[in-house]
Write a protein that holds these residues in place. Structure first.
Motif, PDB file in Angstrom:
ATOM      1  N   THR A   1       0.796  -1.227   0.000  1.00 26.48           N
ATOM      2  CA  THR A   1       0.000   0.000   0.000  1.00 26.48           C
ATOM      3  C   THR A   1       0.827   1.274   0.000  1.00 26.48           C
ATOM      4  O   THR A   1       0.345   2.327  -0.433  1.00 26.48           O
ATOM      5  CB  THR A   1      -0.936   0.008   1.234  1.00 26.48           C
TER       6      THR A   1
ATOM      7  N   ALA B   1      -6.115  -1.808   0.091  1.00 20.21           N
ATOM      8  CA  ALA B   1      -5.229  -0.646   0.131  1.00 20.21           C
ATOM      9  C   ALA B   1      -6.014   0.627   0.414  1.00 20.21           C
ATOM     10  O   ALA B   1      -5.576   1.480   1.202  1.00 20.21           O
ATOM     11  CB  ALA B   1      -4.468  -0.524  -1.189  1.00 20.21           C
TER      12      ALA B   1
ATOM     13  N   THR C   1      -0.409   5.151   7.531  1.00 20.00           N
ATOM     14  CA  THR C   1      -0.518   3.965   6.682  1.00 20.00           C
ATOM     15  C   THR C   1       0.050   2.738   7.374  1.00 20.00           C
ATOM     16  O   THR C   1      -0.519   1.647   7.310  1.00 20.00           O
ATOM     17  CB  THR C   1       0.215   4.196   5.345  1.00 20.00           C
TER      18      THR C   1
ATOM     19  N   SER D   1      -2.196  -0.380   8.444  1.00 21.94           N
ATOM     20  CA  SER D   1      -1.865  -1.681   7.844  1.00 21.94           C
ATOM     21  C   SER D   1      -1.756  -2.760   8.912  1.00 21.94           C
ATOM     22  O   SER D   1      -2.321  -3.860   8.772  1.00 21.94           O
ATOM     23  CB  SER D   1      -0.554  -1.585   7.068  1.00 21.94           C
TER      24      SER D   1
END
Length: 288
Positions: free
Chosen positions: A22, A226, A241, A245
């Motif tokens: 991602t 994503a 992020t 994740s």
């Protein structure tokens, strides 16, 4: 407790694998403001090219890990220069329509070249062993992914927040005209970042292939996860992020272990809760 610890390790490993896949989209979408819904296709091509290199041509995973991302980066360069650049002044809707259509074109091209069979990449012998953690046996390759994902996250954070290049990129998104007045070619900067995002997508495709496999439609499943990660973490934040994740990877791992029928429901439920209480994401920038 051993089972919980084992699932936690699996969740962190899967989460960092999601981050590797991602992070390129996070850079392009969150920092450049470009909606590239063909990012999953770049990831897919990285996986397929890596497969061809390891099986047909070089028989080397390490060469595939180097060559495939470069080829995908060149593909990203062509896409940015010929297709995306004219849409920068048109807004997100044009970018969404263009890149979503491009994703279907690339899907058909991949299916034409590599067929519809499920494929996989074999990792080198040095990475095929296993170790015991919490009384459970884990493949060495999953632990390597944890290390690679952590190192990549640290490197991207340093580049984004602690270097002149990172400052130029962030300033270019906020005020392109001012950056241009300072003598910086902002179009070139945006092209470099987009190509770098493609490089990361290709790298993620090769790294993820031994675990997630290679199959038609993989790009759309990856794109959905994503985008969920981006929404939860917040746009413009590598740290966000990373956190998102790992959170998504852990929640999906535990949910598949406890409630396998509701794993995706819980992921989207988590996204909905974050949007209600943190509309900009966990660590995203505030938008006026």
């Amino acid at each position: 407790m051993d089972i919980i610890g084992a699932q936690l390790v699996n969740g962190v490993s899967y989460g960092l694998l999601l981050f590797i896949v991602t992070c390129g989209l996070s850079l392009v979408f969150g920092i450049l403001g470009v909606l590239n819904l063909a990012h999953g296709s770049l990831y897919m091509f990285g996986a397929y090219i890596g497969y061809s290199l390891t099986v047909t041509y070089t028989q080397s995973f390490w060469l595939a890990l180097f060559i495939a991302p470069v080829v995908v980066a060149l593909l990203a360069l062509v896409v940015e220069r010929t297709l995306l650049r004219p849409t920068y002044h048109l807004g997100h809707l044009s970018q969404v329509l263009l890149t979503f259509g491009l994703a279907y074109v690339l899907h058909d091209i991949a299916k034409l070249i590599w067929g519809s069979n499920v494929l996989s990449i074999t990792v080198p012998t040095i990475l095929t062993g296993s170790v015991s953690i919490f009384g459970q046996t884990f493949p060495v390759y999953r632990l390597v992914i944890i290390f690679v994902g952590s190192a990549l996250a640290l490197s991207l954070w340093l580049i984004q927040d602690k270097t002149r290049w990172g400052a130029i990129i962030r300033a270019g998104l906020s005020d392109k005209e001012m950056i241009g007045a300072l003598g910086i070619n902002i179009k070139l900067v945006f092209t470099i970042v987009f190509v770098f995002g493609g490089l990361l997508a290709g790298f993620g495709g090769v790294v993820a292939a031994p675990i997630l496999g290679i199959y038609p439609g993989m790009e759309f499943q990856t794109l959905i996860l994503a985008l969920v990660v981006l929404v939860i973490g917040g746009l413009g934040s590598i740290t966000g992020t990373l956190v998102a994740s790992v959170l998504v990877g852990t929640v999906e791992t535990f949910s598949r272990f406890i409630f396998p029928e509701f794993s995706m429901f819980l992921i989207f439920g988590l996204m909905a809760i974050v949007l209600v209480f943190r509309p900009n994401g966990l660590l995203g920038k505030k938008v006026a």
